[in-house]
Design a protein around this motif. Structure first.
Motif, PDB file in Angstrom:
ATOM      1  N   GLU A   1      -1.195  -1.020  -3.972  1.00 24.09           N
ATOM      2  CA  GLU A   1      -2.434  -0.257  -4.046  1.00 24.09           C
ATOM      3  C   GLU A   1      -2.120   1.209  -3.740  1.00 24.09           C
TER       4      GLU A   1
ATOM      5  N   GLN B   1       0.811  -1.217   0.000  1.00 21.66           N
ATOM      6  CA  GLN B   1       0.000   0.000   0.000  1.00 21.66           C
ATOM      7  C   GLN B   1       0.845   1.266   0.000  1.00 21.66           C
TER       8      GLN B   1
ATOM      9  N   SER C   1      -8.714   4.625  -4.713  1.00 27.17           N
ATOM     10  CA  SER C   1      -7.526   3.776  -4.763  1.00 27.17           C
ATOM     11  C   SER C   1      -7.504   3.007  -6.076  1.00 27.17           C
ATOM     12  N   ARG C   2      -6.315   2.657  -6.482  1.00 30.36           N
ATOM     13  CA  ARG C   2      -6.142   1.860  -7.698  1.00 30.36           C
ATOM     14  C   ARG C   2      -4.902   0.993  -7.514  1.00 30.36           C
ATOM     15  N   LYS C   3      -4.987  -0.239  -7.911  1.00 34.73           N
ATOM     16  CA  LYS C   3      -3.868  -1.158  -7.759  1.00 34.73           C
ATOM     17  C   LYS C   3      -3.076  -1.240  -9.049  1.00 34.73           C
TER      18      LYS C   3
END
Length: 433
Positions: A59, A41, A52-54
């Motif tokens: 992430e 993270q 959020s975006r992975k």
């Protein structure tokens, strides 16, 4: 219009704050990935996640409360002496240690055994933990130098603001001329307000500090070259020794202390002056030294802070400020009666000061701050070097998790101090003048 400008100032400061936090965490993230540590993270803010975006195995996101940020690295602490990482004690202190150890491995995945933070050499861990504060230092230096060399800083200039009518000792603490007082050398020479002094005794003058030093070193006849109404004039003055204010090595007046030096008798006008690279570096050095001094003196300011928050005491200009207080100051910046360029410069200085504070604060060798992890890695290096020199078994990684009870105490103190500053910032804020 005032309310709108205040809101704009607060928004600009908050954006600068979020960028500073993201910039700090980017230092940790980039170096951790450089050394092959898995980072699940990268978050700016605390609380509920807004976005959020992975990407890859990390992430990236923004949380609701813009009061900090973090990256989560796998294996921040080594396993216990028995090789286990799960809590296994009813002791509250031991529970803190094992809870922290367990959290460091809660996102462990197959193949992560070679991507754990604690398995990296101490010098790599030092770089990872130092990179965050160092990013804030880089940003602070870049902003400070950029502002001072382009916008300039408000300082005393070589332009004349007023001319003393007579010779009065600084100890007198008055501008009134006593009976029989002699005219000041500046008055006798014909120096006038708005004159700009460009040379003293034939030597070119570019700044007030140089002119002040030259005047104080001189007694007797002197030549003063001034610009007046677009033309240069040469004046002759007879400087005399007099009691004048004493200054320290940084050019700051020392209250109640005076020295005998050459006296001309005028006051310099303030103005915004662009600084050279050398002057900017000197000022930056003074700011860092002042920041370190303020950090050292921070505990001594708590009584005054308490008095300002709860007893109606005066909030001092050098009182500690939190994010709320700094945001309020940011809101006041765009309402100052100064040119827009100086409003921008002041706001940039505020953001730069915040970044400098982040660097100094995070370098304290205390957990949970970055400096605490740096201190742990350095101590591990010392232990392992000692073992090699005396041919003893490798002691292995230093178990920073054992310091978690201390970290909780430190965190508790920081939280209490933050709440105290928050109350003071709300009920008795520091204001710009």
């Amino acid at each position: 219009m005032t309310t709108l400008m205040t809101i704009l100032g607060i928004v600009v400061f908050v954006v600068g704050l979020l960028f500073s936090i993201a910039w700090h965490e980017l230092g940790h993230l980039s170096t951790a990935k450089l050394f092959g540590i898995r980072v699940p993270q990268y978050m700016v803010g605390f609380g509920p996640t807004i976005f959020s975006r992975k990407k890859g195995d990390t992430e990236y996101g923004v949380k609701a409360i813009p009061l900090g940020g973090y990256i989560r690295m796998i294996g921040m602490f080594p396993p216990g002496e028995d090789g286990r990482i799960t809590a296994r004690s009813t002791s509250p202190w031991r529970g803190m240690i094992e809870d922290a150890r367990s959290a460091a491995f809660e996102e462990l995945e197959p193949g992560d055994e070679s991507r754990l933070f604690y398995t990296r050499k101490p010098w790599k861990r030092v770089i990872v933990m130092f990179a965050g504060p160092f990013m804030n230092l880089i940003l602070a230096v870049a902003i400070f130098l950029g502002v001072m060399m382009t916008f300039g800083v408000n300082t005393q200039t070589t332009q004349v603001s007023s001319v003393s009518e007579c010779v009065v000792s600084a100890e007198a603490k008055t501008d009134k001329c006593p009976a029989g007082a002699k005219p000041s050398p500046a008055k006798a020479a014909g120096l006038q307000p708005k004159d700009k002094i460009v040379a003293f005794n034939g030597h070119k003058i570019n700044d007030w500090s140089t002119l002040q030093d030259d005047i104080r070193k001189t007694t007797g006849s002197a030549t003063i070259t001034v610009e007046r109404d677009g033309q240069r004039k040469e004046l002759r003055a007879d400087l005399i020794p007099n009691q004048v204010q004493k200054y320290d090595g940084k050019g700051k007046p020392i209250a109640g202390q005076y020295v005998t030096a050459g006296f001309l008798g005028f006051s310099p006008a303030p103005g915004v002056v662009q600084q050279s690279f050398g002057q900017s570096v000197d000022r930056m050095g003074d700011m860092v030294a002042s920041g370190v001094e303020s950090l050292i003196n921070l505990p001594g300011k708590i009584p005054d802070l308490w008095d300002a928050a709860f007893d109606g005491g005066q909030r001092k200009a050098d009182s500690p400020m939190g994010v709320v207080g700094a945001a309020r100051v940011g809101g006041e910046v765009f309402n100052l009666d100064i040119p827009p360029s100086q409003q921008i410069a002041t706001m940039l200085f505020l953001v730069a000061g915040f970044n400098l504070s982040l660097f100094l604060f995070n370098m304290l060798p205390l957990l949970p701050l970055d400096g605490g992890h740096i201190a742990g890695a350095l101590w591990e290096s010392v232990r392992r070097a000692f073992a090699r020199v005396f041919r003893r078994p490798d002691p292995g990684p230093f178990d920073v998790a054992k310091l978690m009870p201390v970290a909780y105490v430190v965190a508790g103190v920081f939280i209490c101090f933050t709440l105290l500053v928050l109350v003071a910032d709300v009920v008795n804020p520091v204001r710009l003048t």
